[in-house]
Write a protein that holds these residues in place. Structure first.
Motif, mmCIF file in Angstrom:
data_model
loop_
_atom_site.group_PDB
_atom_site.id
_atom_site.type_symbol
_atom_site.label_atom_id
_atom_site.label_comp_id
_atom_site.label_asym_id
_atom_site.label_seq_id
_atom_site.Cartn_x
_atom_site.Cartn_y
_atom_site.Cartn_z
ATOM 1 N N ARG A 1 -6.606 8.591 -0.119
ATOM 2 C CA ARG A 1 -5.334 7.834 -0.387
ATOM 3 C C ARG A 1 -5.417 6.589 0.332
ATOM 4 O O ARG A 1 -5.157 5.374 -0.135
ATOM 5 C CB ARG A 1 -4.031 8.821 -0.330
ATOM 6 C CG ARG A 1 -3.001 7.914 -1.027
ATOM 7 C CD ARG A 1 -1.702 8.766 -0.443
ATOM 8 N NE ARG A 1 -1.580 10.079 -0.891
ATOM 9 C CZ ARG A 1 -1.107 10.705 -1.813
ATOM 10 N NH1 ARG A 1 -0.610 9.681 -2.808
ATOM 11 N NH2 ARG A 1 -1.133 11.885 -2.277
ATOM 12 N N THR A 2 -5.784 6.499 1.562
ATOM 13 C CA THR A 2 -5.782 5.459 2.403
ATOM 14 C C THR A 2 -6.632 4.359 2.035
ATOM 15 O O THR A 2 -6.606 3.210 2.141
ATOM 16 C CB THR A 2 -5.758 5.783 3.956
ATOM 17 O OG1 THR A 2 -4.850 6.783 4.407
ATOM 18 C CG2 THR A 2 -5.715 4.716 4.900
ATOM 19 N N ALA A 3 -7.754 4.913 1.540
ATOM 20 C CA ALA A 3 -8.971 4.260 0.942
ATOM 21 C C ALA A 3 -8.663 3.193 -0.095
ATOM 22 O O ALA A 3 -9.473 2.412 -0.744
ATOM 23 C CB ALA A 3 -10.090 5.169 1.155
ATOM 24 N N LEU A 4 -7.790 3.715 -0.812
ATOM 25 C CA LEU A 4 -7.616 2.932 -2.397
ATOM 26 C C LEU A 4 -7.478 1.545 -2.144
ATOM 27 O O LEU A 4 -7.915 0.677 -2.961
ATOM 28 C CB LEU A 4 -6.418 3.776 -2.951
ATOM 29 C CG LEU A 4 -6.617 5.263 -3.103
ATOM 30 C CD1 LEU A 4 -5.459 5.831 -4.226
ATOM 31 C CD2 LEU A 4 -7.889 5.492 -4.244
ATOM 32 N N SER A 5 -6.508 1.160 -1.069
ATOM 33 C CA SER A 5 -6.132 -0.106 -1.103
ATOM 34 C C SER A 5 -7.377 -1.021 -0.698
ATOM 35 O O SER A 5 -7.625 -2.152 -0.923
ATOM 36 C CB SER A 5 -4.874 -0.553 -0.396
ATOM 37 O OG SER A 5 -5.117 0.022 1.000
ATOM 38 N N VAL A 6 -7.876 -0.290 0.451
ATOM 39 C CA VAL A 6 -9.178 -1.135 0.800
ATOM 40 C C VAL A 6 -10.376 -1.293 -0.227
ATOM 41 O O VAL A 6 -11.115 -2.098 -0.191
ATOM 42 C CB VAL A 6 -9.865 -0.167 2.135
ATOM 43 C CG1 VAL A 6 -10.977 -0.697 2.731
ATOM 44 C CG2 VAL A 6 -8.931 0.037 3.126
ATOM 45 N N GLU B 1 0.699 -1.403 0.070
ATOM 46 C CA GLU B 1 -0.049 0.131 -0.142
ATOM 47 C C GLU B 1 0.721 1.148 0.161
ATOM 48 O O GLU B 1 0.329 2.441 -0.257
ATOM 49 C CB GLU B 1 -0.927 0.093 1.176
ATOM 50 C CG GLU B 1 -1.911 -1.229 1.280
ATOM 51 C CD GLU B 1 -2.515 -1.061 2.675
ATOM 52 O OE1 GLU B 1 -3.105 0.082 3.172
ATOM 53 O OE2 GLU B 1 -3.020 -2.293 3.224
ATOM 54 N N ALA B 2 2.043 1.306 0.645
ATOM 55 C CA ALA B 2 2.990 2.235 0.648
ATOM 56 C C ALA B 2 3.937 2.826 -0.754
ATOM 57 O O ALA B 2 4.392 3.886 -0.685
ATOM 58 C CB ALA B 2 3.967 2.091 1.656
ATOM 59 N N GLY B 3 3.783 1.768 -1.612
ATOM 60 C CA GLY B 3 4.545 1.790 -2.893
ATOM 61 C C GLY B 3 3.883 2.742 -3.800
ATOM 62 O O GLY B 3 3.681 2.398 -5.215
ATOM 63 N N THR B 4 3.488 4.036 -3.665
ATOM 64 C CA THR B 4 3.120 4.873 -4.619
ATOM 65 C C THR B 4 4.150 5.716 -5.244
ATOM 66 O O THR B 4 5.161 5.888 -4.946
ATOM 67 C CB THR B 4 1.928 5.878 -3.947
ATOM 68 O OG1 THR B 4 2.612 6.488 -2.765
ATOM 69 C CG2 THR B 4 0.967 4.964 -3.308
ATOM 70 N N ARG B 5 3.676 6.113 -6.491
ATOM 71 C CA ARG B 5 4.549 7.296 -7.112
ATOM 72 C C ARG B 5 4.580 8.557 -6.750
ATOM 73 O O ARG B 5 3.483 9.007 -5.898
ATOM 74 C CB ARG B 5 3.987 7.491 -8.545
ATOM 75 C CG ARG B 5 4.159 6.254 -9.504
ATOM 76 C CD ARG B 5 3.583 6.446 -10.653
ATOM 77 N NE ARG B 5 3.888 5.286 -11.986
ATOM 78 C CZ ARG B 5 2.655 4.738 -12.254
ATOM 79 N NH1 ARG B 5 1.500 4.911 -12.113
ATOM 80 N NH2 ARG B 5 3.128 3.950 -13.120
ATOM 81 N N LYS B 6 5.577 9.423 -6.744
ATOM 82 C CA LYS B 6 5.620 10.749 -6.127
ATOM 83 C C LYS B 6 5.410 11.665 -7.465
ATOM 84 O O LYS B 6 6.368 11.943 -7.932
ATOM 85 C CB LYS B 6 6.905 10.958 -5.550
ATOM 86 C CG LYS B 6 7.191 10.099 -4.385
ATOM 87 C CD LYS B 6 6.431 10.093 -3.220
ATOM 88 C CE LYS B 6 6.814 9.045 -2.068
ATOM 89 N NZ LYS B 6 6.492 7.736 -2.191
ATOM 90 N N LEU B 7 4.242 11.861 -7.735
ATOM 91 C CA LEU B 7 3.855 12.633 -8.859
ATOM 92 C C LEU B 7 4.026 14.292 -8.520
ATOM 93 O O LEU B 7 3.475 14.736 -7.900
ATOM 94 C CB LEU B 7 2.349 12.374 -9.303
ATOM 95 C CG LEU B 7 2.170 10.839 -9.701
ATOM 96 C CD1 LEU B 7 0.728 10.779 -10.042
ATOM 97 C CD2 LEU B 7 2.994 10.650 -11.032
ATOM 98 N N LYS B 8 4.394 14.929 -9.639
ATOM 99 C CA LYS B 8 4.700 16.266 -9.588
ATOM 100 C C LYS B 8 4.024 17.094 -10.904
ATOM 101 O O LYS B 8 3.547 16.360 -11.845
ATOM 102 C CB LYS B 8 6.173 16.702 -9.393
ATOM 103 C CG LYS B 8 6.696 16.263 -8.385
ATOM 104 C CD LYS B 8 8.105 16.700 -8.069
ATOM 105 C CE LYS B 8 8.624 16.150 -6.938
ATOM 106 N NZ LYS B 8 10.356 16.471 -6.768
ATOM 107 N N GLY B 9 3.850 18.294 -10.518
ATOM 108 C CA GLY B 9 3.439 18.886 -11.899
ATOM 109 C C GLY B 9 1.705 18.771 -12.308
ATOM 110 O O GLY B 9 1.276 18.522 -11.385
ATOM 111 N N VAL B 10 1.416 18.712 -13.306
ATOM 112 C CA VAL B 10 -0.008 18.549 -13.800
ATOM 113 C C VAL B 10 -0.377 17.165 -13.395
ATOM 114 O O VAL B 10 -1.654 17.269 -12.850
ATOM 115 C CB VAL B 10 -0.124 18.696 -15.344
ATOM 116 C CG1 VAL B 10 -1.512 18.466 -15.812
ATOM 117 C CG2 VAL B 10 0.327 20.028 -16.012
ATOM 118 N N LEU B 11 0.446 16.091 -13.478
ATOM 119 C CA LEU B 11 -0.378 15.007 -13.063
ATOM 120 C C LEU B 11 -0.599 14.912 -11.402
ATOM 121 O O LEU B 11 -1.398 14.358 -11.005
ATOM 122 C CB LEU B 11 0.891 13.556 -13.406
ATOM 123 C CG LEU B 11 0.545 13.276 -14.907
ATOM 124 C CD1 LEU B 11 1.756 12.340 -15.197
ATOM 125 C CD2 LEU B 11 -0.615 12.877 -15.380
#
Length: 657
Positions: free
Chosen positions: A424-429, A25-35
């Motif tokens: 964000r926490t709810a996504l994996s659930v 659950e913790a392995g998310t991208r660190k998105l910047k800019g428009v995304l």
């Protein structure tokens, strides 16, 4: 605070690295800019949608759940890379196929709201478009679950789908008529028995709001306050840092839905404290892992599984019934760990923290108002208010208490941040409950639950203790690597029916499988919480897992106890019976802890250790005769310990005289 820095040896980057290693659950991208802004507003809109429906009423089941699913899937494909190794190499951009999957997820999520009347008027007949969308929904859910939760639950869901399709070719009692591909797709996405079933329904209502509640609590600074309060209460006692870990993790468990996350966040503070005091690396890691895992068993939230339990058990049972029933077993679980760490500290001669290492108690206790939202949840649920409104009011109280905290003023930016973090926490659930819905749908359509239940009972020869043992093994295996919510759905669907067939009360059966599904997190060979704790402590993972299992011995005994003696769950009993059961159970835990650790007031020799464990088991096993025999053994052992202590102290007193 400065004392935190004295003990905290892990930086935020190191904590994140450990989380990503043991918690998908913790392995998310660190998105910047428009995304980055697209994801930010997507998460914010997700939360606002959930809050809106909580205030003004949810939509029709299929619409509410499919919108919830669409939000979750699209955001998962933007945030979670298909291969986490690519993320670590610094490639943070979204692959083209992830963008396509996110768009397809929006289509799947919007399909029911847009086509509702057409689907309903079709009366179960699928058009070519319906069939394509259904297939797509299944594929997207499986891939999203793989990314957020990991392979174990994904593989189980795929195996169940295969079982549904290849039913006629299954051996023996597992054989069934089989489901055609069209029937399979219809069940999975066009009924409320599959992906859009009860698990996702609970995720789209109760669970999301309580995860949001947890995010708001974190913004108030309550997470750090749990550590400060634990140190203030237990820091000076024998083996203080270990008891701090237990107390802090019990509190963290009231808001956390992840054993691994709890281990890394609170363990980065408590484990270095324990090591500095003199605890072995493996023991220090095991204490934190065991306590953090126990947090999932602690009311009022129980890792969000309590809300699923209400729906799965039914029969008029309320959330408060479940929280009340789980209270005594949870207290006994933590009491068992507390007693063992106390005896271990005495065995190796450890003291507590020094006065200089302690926080200012007056200052710590002056912030008790930070716990008001948690107290409010319990009080509101006791008053009979709906679960959703209890969560909403508690969130408002979080905002108020956050405003009262001078160090952390909860303004508009913090409120927005909490809404984003909660989503964000709810996504994996959401993905895990959708995948669990696939399993439940197949079990319902094929009657697999009843078949497996009869198989377990036949294997045990109809004996209740053997059936409990086989159910325990099944729950431990099914719970490996699964998050709390999916863990409960799987174990309650597959393992619990065997106990219910033997006339075990529904609540006892469901809590039994829930307990063993949860402690799979500290039971080797797949003990994610223990392995994460070993990473923090620098210990050996398997040895840490074995020590964790030893410390959690209460969790292996208490479920048997509340099945054989439902008084422990306060089911159809009097307060006198409850007090006696708790007394004998607590006394039994003291005896077992002394036997397992090998120390009480002095070293406990091998014969005494065996007698102590036997006495403890007799005290814990329900029944007047076993209680009295166990109590007799316990008193005899206690007398021997006191006589030894008296003789040891006599020469000192004589010398002083």
């Amino acid at each position: 605070m400065e004392k935190d820095k004295e003990f905290n040896t892990l930086s935020e980057e190191e904590q994140q690295e450990l989380l990503e290693k043991y918690d998908p659950e913790a392995g998310t991208r660190k998105l910047k800019g428009v995304l980055g802004w697209v994801v930010f507003f997507g998460l914010l809109t997700f939360s606002l949608f959930q809050v809106y429906t909580a205030i003004f009423g949810v939509f029709t089941a299929q619409i509410q759940r499919s919108i919830h699913l669409g939000f979750a899937l699209s955001l998962i494909f933007l945030l979670f890379p298909a291969n986490r190794k690519k993320k670590k190499s610094g490639k943070f951009q979204i692959a083209w196929y992830d963008g396509v999957l996110a768009l397809l997820s929006i289509v799947v999520g919007a399909y029911w709201p847009v086509m509702f009347e057409t689907i309903v008027m079709g009366v179960g007949r699928l058009s070519t478009l319906d069939f394509s969308i259904g297939i797509l929904a299944v594929i997207l859910v499986l891939e999203a679950t793989r990314r957020t939760v990991g392979l174990p639950i994904t593989i189980i869901a795929v195996l169940f789908l295969a079982y549904g399709f290849f039913g006629p070719y299954m051996p023996g009692f597992l054989s069934h008529r089989g489901l055609s591909l069209e029937r399979l797709v219809q069940t999975m996405f066009f009924t409320t028995e599959g992906i859009l079933g009860t698990p996702l329904g609970v995720s789209s209502t109760f669970i999301f709001l309580f995860l949001l509640f947890g995010a708001f609590l974190v913004k108030t600074g309550v997470g750090q306050y749990f550590n400060d309060l634990a140190v203030a209460v237990a820091g000076r006692s024998v083996g203080g840092p270990a008891k701090v870990a237990i107390f802090s993790s019990a509190l963290q468990g009231t808001i956390s839905g992840s054993s691994v996350a709890n281990v890394v966040t609170s363990g980065s503070f408590t484990i270095p404290m324990m090591k500095k005091l003199g605890y072995r690396k493996e023991f220090a890691g095991a204490v934190e892992a065991t306590a953090s895992t126990g947090g999932q068993l602690m009311p009022p939230i129980m890792g969000a599984a309590a809300f699923l339990m209400v729906e799965f058990i039914g029969g008029g049972i309320t959330y408060w019934d479940i929280a009340k029933a789980a209270a005594i077993p949870a207290v006994l679980y933590f009491a068992g760990i507390w007693i063992m760490t106390h005896f271990e500290a005495k065995r190796i001669g450890l003291k507590g923290l020094t006065k200089e290492q302690m926080p200012n108690r007056k200052e710590v206790f002056s912030k008790l108002y930070l716990l008001l939202p948690i107290v409010a949840v319990v009080v509101l649920l006791m008053s009979g208010i709906t679960v959703m409104h209890a969560a909403l009011y508690s969130i408002l109280l979080c905002i108020v208490s956050g405003f009262l905290n001078k160090q952390i003023r909860m303004g508009f930016a913090e409120i927005i941040g909490a809404l984003v973090d909660g989503a964000r926490t709810a996504l994996s659930v959401a993905s895990a409950t959708a995948a669990a819905g696939i399993i439940v749908g197949i079990v319902t359509k094929t009657g697999l639950g009843l078949k497996l239940a009869n198989g377990l009972i036949d294997l045990a020869g109809g004996e209740i203790l053997l059936t409990l043992f086989f159910t325990m093994i099944a729950s431990l295996i099914l719970g490996m690597g699964s998050p709390t919510t999916a863990n409960y759905v799987i174990t309650s669907t597959i393992a619990a029916p065997a106990l219910i067939l033997l006339s075990v009360p529904d609540l006892s059966a469901h809590l039994f499988v829930f307990y063993f599904g949860i402690i799979a997190d500290i039971t080797p060979p797949v003990a994610l919480a223990a392995f994460a704790a070993a990473g923090v402590a620098g210990g050996e993972p398997i040895r840490t897992g074995i020590t964790s299992s030893k410390l959690a011995i209460a969790a292996f005994i208490i479920p048997y106890m509340f099945v054989l003696s439902p008084e422990l769950l306060m089911i159809n009993t009097t307060w006198t019976e409850v007090i006696w059961v708790v007394f004998t159970a607590f006394t039994g835990m003291i005896a077992i802890s002394a036997g397992v650790i090998g120390f009480w007031m002095r070293k406990v020799f091998i014969v005494e250790r065996i007698v102590a464990v036997v006495a403890g088991l007799l005290l814990i096993y329900p029944g007047a005769i076993s209680d009295y025999i166990g109590l007799g053994f316990f008193v005899a052992l206690l007398a021997i310990q006191y006589l030894w202590k008296y003789k040891k102290d006599q020469p000192v007193k004589s010398l002083q005289a």
